[in-house]
Design an enzyme around this catalytic site. Structure first.
Site, PDB file in Angstrom:
ATOM      1  N   GLY D  10       1.915  -3.357  13.494  1.00 14.68           N
ATOM      2  CA  GLY D  10       2.461  -2.381  12.554  1.00 14.68           C
ATOM      3  C   GLY D  10       1.833  -1.019  12.770  1.00 14.68           C
ATOM      4  CG  ASP D 129      -3.050  -4.810   5.702  1.00 15.79           C
ATOM      5  OD1 ASP D 129      -2.522  -4.125   4.806  1.00 15.79           O
ATOM      6  OD2 ASP D 129      -2.406  -5.548   6.456  1.00 15.79           O
ATOM      7  NE  ARG D 164      10.847   1.925 -19.190  1.00 20.36           N
ATOM      8  CZ  ARG D 164      11.755   2.859 -18.996  1.00 20.36           C
ATOM      9  NH1 ARG D 164      11.471   3.912 -18.246  1.00 20.36           N
ATOM     10  NH2 ARG D 164      12.936   2.762 -19.549  1.00 20.36           N
ATOM     11  CG  HIS D 273       7.631  -0.128   5.696  1.00 22.08           C
ATOM     12  ND1 HIS D 273       7.866  -1.320   5.054  1.00 22.08           N
ATOM     13  CD2 HIS D 273       7.445  -0.426   7.005  1.00 22.08           C
ATOM     14  CE1 HIS D 273       7.864  -2.295   5.948  1.00 22.08           C
ATOM     15  NE2 HIS D 273       7.611  -1.788   7.122  1.00 22.08           N
TER      16      HIS D 273
END
Lengths: 343, 343, 343, 343
Positions: D10, D129, D164, D273
């Site tokens: 990626g 990550d 919310r 993404h």
């Protein structure tokens, strides 16, 4: 038909977006060919050209500045007649049938004269200062204000931590649009424009009031605001040649405040070229694109002597002269809208 | 004079800036007092109020959302007569002489009816969708487009690295303004609006062409674009209750492309609420501030039944009904401006 | 246990995040009570305090500066003994059992002495300059560099359009960390640090080379870089009192380049306080939060005389003296990493 | 010496900066020549190469993604022996003496095997990550977190206006670093990681508490967090083939909250993404540049089988295997640092 494109005067965000839109639409819709002149009118006079095609402009939408380069060269410096003849001959030499001139007062002024002499020119108005008449606004201005406001947003937090008055000087020699909009959007307590006489005692009083409320005063100043009084000029430093070193409007304001409020700490930030650089905002990308499209259609229809202009939410073509007749300064009603308010 | 302020409908960047400007100008220029109703019309019906004064609103200029809260409560849900009576009695109970209603179609529609019934209301139009008539644009829209474009700018780099088509779904159920402007400013290769029938084969052809040129296709889709064909509906998943799970327009587009271009990798990003949150752009802070100022002057002059509106570069008051008569969708000439171009 | 918090020295992004984390964790985990001293050590000496509780700090995570205010007051200005006695007595007067001192070299230096005198102090290191030893980095530095780089990104587009060399002066009197990292991340062609002698002829040669390649030279200069030669000092303007007006390092560099490259256009931007203001980056919010948490646990465990420090990816407590023993300048190996490269 | 460069897996912000630094330093310092393989290992197997030289990489520092393209092609898919032979023969065919492999677990795993077989490979670790061991962190992670936090900052204002709960799903299948750091920097009230069992009743209680305090709950969820219970799976929709349509972790969390808190309004945003695209932060540009420089020096010194790694503030070379031995998940002590706090 071969169209020449040039960008003149100070650069501003969106120039590349105009070029991209013009080349893409002209090529696809009208089979036009394009070439670019390097560095504004200098490139015309020097026959200094660069090829422009779809592949070369595709990635320009979000790129600041101008890939063609710019300059302040004026082809009419010596004489208008001579300049017109030179430009006409240069366009013939490189085989250009029509010219798309992207620029401000000077560039569009030249374009107006060329039109009068029968040269096929269409204009796209450009100025971060927003001081061109004939159009509600120009691309580049939105980016300039947005950048200036982001800088102010940063400066107020450090000002508040140190109980300091923060002075921010922005571009605008003759028109205070950038200062006015920056001041409005940044919540400035004082905004000084070229259009309004400066009352330094009132400014000092505001600074004191805001500090007394436990907040940090933010003062936004046009570079063209008439800040310095006679005392400032008298006490200013001299350079090696005996010239007075007044500094910019921000520095002058700091000095004037120091006289009136000797205990107040101040800091000046001169944004200068920061606000004319960088990737254009979405709004400027759109306005620049629409200007480029409108200008190309005008060329295709043979509406020379016109420039693209925003009117409400429509982009139309107006006579070139409308953009350069008078400098569009901040009108009295816009000043009155907020001048009395204590934010 | 005591003025009540409420914000109704979906929130948008700049609501707080309207409130700030109104309270500051109303207090300083006209000696008005202010209170806020919590959560739009719900707060009116429930007499749920909060004090509003200069100190409480000063820091709101750059804060997204609305400190008053919002809701979609409609006081006319049961009947207009009953609603009018309820609102009138609530305003009397809390001692409010005039109302500043900041909202979109629904809120301004209620305000229009209240005006007809003699209640003193002035409106400030709000919608990120930019679909209110009567005004050239509304605050919040510029921020929404800017945010969406920044997201697209990010997505194209990852798309290009993986030779992927990137689909971006933005808000806009009935009007495609956000999609149109996002597409223009992000350089989208395909932009799908509710106003234009979707030709999926043409979309697929564009995706193939852009990939063949070594670039990553960017597709911007209004949530209200009519993407899904009959096949999509037939093949859609069902939930536990047998309901069709079509997904949003972005997801539908991905599925349609998968059928036509099975080898092309795609990714969908639904921006959704991202574009309605956050600190307003400089342009939206200014427009919201000017709307707040204009509305307060209208209240001071007793021009009830009007709303603030942008006309060119001027902010004026227009009849409330102008803002709600018809939904302002993207007109055909704006679509024609760019629909045929291959960026 | 009642803990007093103060922030001293120049403000920096993340101070509020330290305060928030300390108050939340101290209250919830250890039942501590908190009060804040206004404006650093001045607030201690003046017993000028403000209540601090969870509700008051919750929204501070992303707010630049320090809600406590800061100052450069040094309680040891007259004598260390007197200062220690004063601080001890002040802490007793307001009922503070332990002190969390958030600051740089000066503030932590005072804290070190207080520790030696038996006062219960824990430190959190702060400096945008990144020049404190004992920790891999300090919060605020990442934000400063990020802001400076965004400014450089803007300036290069206008530089390129006008074939101009853009000079950017950043903070850093004694250590060149901000300049080094800004230069690396902005792709500067020349980076001048206080740690390295300046070779102006080499700088001029680089400027010429980059211009000849059709690019715009970007020069990043620490305010503490030794730019001005003897000639510059001789030719500098004098103020009304005959004092030499050398200007900052950026201005000096511009003057030196003008001598060597009279045909090259340059522009100086002094970022100054821009880089110490504004909302902290995500990385700084996290580091500041972790420093606040670590400091509170140290107080709870009675590990006084320590400060929070980053070591690799761990936050640990180290002796206060480690942070203030020596100024951490840019080491030779970091300079050698890139000094010879022509970007 | 001719060096081949590839980027695998990626994409992430900073890949281009590694390439730029490697090519500039390798060319200038060591007279190396470079070529790039398109789309990772696929380009190696297909001898699909592109020339790389200084002029071609100069402007890449701030460009997201990778100009070389990437793919998930694994040359060892059929067998390791076969793959090694293929790669060795491909490198010989295109005349590459050494390989710079920029990638994550998979790419570096291949590189490790190639090293064992005597191929000259050096690695640069890449993963948004942050889950590679052997290095304190990897470039791309800082940009991913910064982008996610800016999105959260936007979402909380609209959440607060409408009372919310805002759910934000971020990348992280096996390691929760992005979620942990996003949650810390955005002030999330709930952060769910793959490393920690999910207590949905506790989550619901937190949502209720924060709403009761008049604030908008922010919930940050790793895509790999184990959210869905058995009920969710049972009630999930089925697609046309009868497959369970569970949706992502964010969607699952919304469904679980709807069961427990039927009156609470929620909105899910899947950042996906968005966080792997765009221009790298200053910190990532610097780390990527330093990784590129370190890798090139390792190649010049013949230290094959190593990869660049950050240790404290130093960049060093460590054995390739260190980066791929174990997935670096969030350790228990980092979770304990904040898991009990109620922000």
């Amino acid at each position: 038909m071969r169209v020449g494109i040039l960008t003149g005067g100070g650069d501003c965000p969106g120039l590349n977006a105009v070029i991209r839109a013009a080349v893409v639409a002209g090529t696809q819709r009208h089979g036009m060919e394009f070439l670019g002149f390097r560095d504004g009118w200098r490139g015309v006079l020097d026959r200094d050209v660069v090829d422009l095609d779809e592949a070369g402009v595709r990635s320009l939408l979000d790129v600041g500045g101008t890939l063609l380069g710019s300059s302040r060269t004026n082809p009419f410096k010596d004489s208008v007649e001579h300049g017109v003849a030179e430009v006409r001959s240069a366009l013939a030499d490189v085989g250009v049938d029509a010219l798309l001139a992207i620029g401000g007062e000077d560039t569009l002024g030249v374009a107006t004269r060329l039109t009068a002499a029968g040269v096929a020119v269409v204009g796209a108005p450009k100025t971060i200062d927003n001081d061109l008449s004939g159009t509600d606004s120009t691309f580049g201005f939105d980016t300039a204000v947005q950048t200036a406001v982001e800088c102010c947003d940063r400066l107020v937090t450090t000002g508040a931590s140190h109980h300091r008055a923060m002075i921010v000087e922005v571009m605008g020699r003759h028109a205070g649009w950038i200062a006015l909009h920056t001041g409005l959007a940044a919540g400035a307590h004082v905004t000084l424009l070229p259009e309004v006489p400066v009352d330094l005692d009132a400014v000092a009083a505001t600074v004191e009031r805001v500090l007394a409320e436990g907040r940090a005063p933010l003062l936004v100043v046009s570079e063209g605001a008439a800040v310095a009084g006679a005392d400032a000029v008298r006490d200013a430093p001299l350079d090696a040649f005996g010239h007075v070193q007044l500094g910019g409007a921000g520095e002058q304001l700091e000095r004037e405040l120091a006289t009136r409020l000797p205990k107040v700490s101040t800091r000046v930030t001169v944004l200068g070229h920061l606000v004319r650089g960088g990737s254009p905002t979405a709004a400027d990308r759109i306005l620049a694109t629409r200007f480029g499209l409108s200008a190309i259609e005008a060329i295709a229809r043979g509406e020379f002597g016109t420039m693209a202009a925003l009117r409400g939410s429509a982009v139309v073509q107006v006579p070139l002269a409308e953009g350069t007749d008078v400098l569009r300064t901040v009108p009295a009603e816009r000043i009155a809208e907020t001048a009395d308010l204590r934010w």
